[in-house]
Design a protein around this motif. Sequence first.
Motif, PDB file in Angstrom:
ATOM      1  N   ALA A  60      52.722  32.019  35.761  1.00 24.54           N
ATOM      2  CA  ALA A  60      52.658  33.027  36.790  1.00 24.54           C
ATOM      3  C   ALA A  60      51.091  33.706  36.483  1.00 24.54           C
ATOM      4  O   ALA A  60      50.816  34.231  35.465  1.00 24.54           O
ATOM      5  CB  ALA A  60      53.568  33.758  36.725  1.00 24.54           C
ATOM      6  N   SER A  61      50.384  33.560  37.366  1.00 21.97           N
ATOM      7  CA  SER A  61      49.597  34.647  36.910  1.00 21.97           C
ATOM      8  C   SER A  61      48.879  35.344  38.372  1.00 21.97           C
ATOM      9  O   SER A  61      49.404  35.376  39.693  1.00 21.97           O
ATOM     10  CB  SER A  61      48.051  33.801  36.944  1.00 21.97           C
ATOM     11  OG  SER A  61      47.166  34.411  36.561  1.00 21.97           O
ATOM     12  N   SER A  62      47.952  36.643  38.186  1.00 19.11           N
ATOM     13  CA  SER A  62      48.123  37.892  39.808  1.00 19.11           C
ATOM     14  C   SER A  62      46.834  38.818  39.533  1.00 19.11           C
ATOM     15  O   SER A  62      46.360  38.837  38.144  1.00 19.11           O
ATOM     16  CB  SER A  62      49.502  38.537  39.632  1.00 19.11           C
ATOM     17  OG  SER A  62      49.345  39.625  38.126  1.00 19.11           O
ATOM     18  N   SER A  63      46.339  38.917  40.121  1.00 24.69           N
ATOM     19  CA  SER A  63      45.502  39.900  40.230  1.00 24.69           C
ATOM     20  C   SER A  63      45.461  40.614  41.508  1.00 24.69           C
ATOM     21  O   SER A  63      45.700  40.281  42.897  1.00 24.69           O
ATOM     22  CB  SER A  63      43.889  38.926  40.035  1.00 24.69           C
ATOM     23  OG  SER A  63      42.766  40.228  40.133  1.00 24.69           O
ATOM     24  N   VAL A  64      45.159  42.319  41.581  1.00 25.78           N
ATOM     25  CA  VAL A  64      45.448  42.541  42.287  1.00 25.78           C
ATOM     26  C   VAL A  64      43.376  43.363  42.959  1.00 25.78           C
ATOM     27  O   VAL A  64      43.195  43.472  43.762  1.00 25.78           O
ATOM     28  CB  VAL A  64      45.134  44.652  42.083  1.00 25.78           C
ATOM     29  CG1 VAL A  64      45.393  45.447  42.576  1.00 25.78           C
ATOM     30  CG2 VAL A  64      46.927  43.955  41.519  1.00 25.78           C
ATOM     31  N   THR A  65      42.026  43.044  42.830  1.00 21.15           N
ATOM     32  CA  THR A  65      41.204  43.210  43.034  1.00 21.15           C
ATOM     33  C   THR A  65      40.717  42.247  42.486  1.00 21.15           C
ATOM     34  O   THR A  65      40.360  41.457  42.040  1.00 21.15           O
ATOM     35  CB  THR A  65      40.477  44.607  42.662  1.00 21.15           C
ATOM     36  OG1 THR A  65      40.725  44.492  41.170  1.00 21.15           O
ATOM     37  CG2 THR A  65      42.037  46.315  42.818  1.00 21.15           C
TER      38      THR A  65
END
Length: 311
Positions: A65-70
Amino acid sequence: MRSVSNRTRIGVLAAFTAFSAVLSTGSAAAKTQLNGDWAPFDRCPVDAPAMLAADGIETIATCIASSSVTGSITLGKSQVPTGNSDLQLGVVQRSDGTNALVAPPGGALTADPAEIPGGLLGLMCPSGIPLVSAICRQLTDNNLNRVTATIEPAGAPRDFNMVAAFSTGEPILTIPVRIHLKNPFLGDKCYIGTTADPVLLKPQNLNAPSLSLQRFAADGTRDDEGEMGRYTFSGADQGDATFAVPGASGCGVAGLLDWAVNLKTGLPSASGKNSVKLDNTSTYFGSPYDPAGLAPNEGRKLSEFWHSAVR
């Protein structure tokens, strides 16, 4: 987490860290609330046949699982923000160092659409062309002017480079994407890039992420002697400034506004005139801490553990 080498595991994880923030779709895939350290893996395809078949020795089933906000991507003369994105995949790692990717039923990628600063006024106005000028005069309503952009996959990732996953400044893999532009005048089929002619991103680590390991119980509760292990990569920025960008297509009725979008944004745009910058990604990589100890049913035990953590 022992049968497949740590080098193989970290290499696979770093690759996903690099492209997590740029691959995003607007679809709303179903999520399941999970307890504790399982929480980031709420869409992991633990019940897919390929995952269930992992034996813990020759093959190991894992969740990513991988995420980024900006972040932002510059295409020709325009800069498009990236929305909050979430990538989740199952990975079946083989003892020979190769792997197979397994997407969740609703798709691997979800994201919030990002609003383009300036909207349609900034995208193709002003203009001396009567058709476009007529549209520009109508953009006094914010809803008519608003343009959202979502970066979507346009093909399967390829060209994985294991060595680059451990370093900085080298492409880790190639990711075909397209940018979906939405506005009442542009319609619902306006894209920059297509599945036949995509934007080919080749992300690289701009700085090394920090790495930590958490042990947790099957149900997600933190436990230093637990059955599960989770690598957490954080603080890494990624980028690429080598890709070319094709022109827009499908914008307006019968594509009549393609040329207007291309003219104002400077598309198509050659390699060296475009860039992507992804900020502070967070990536999680989870599998049984001792997969060989669960042989020959490692994949089935992973599924059992995941379901035990459902809240």
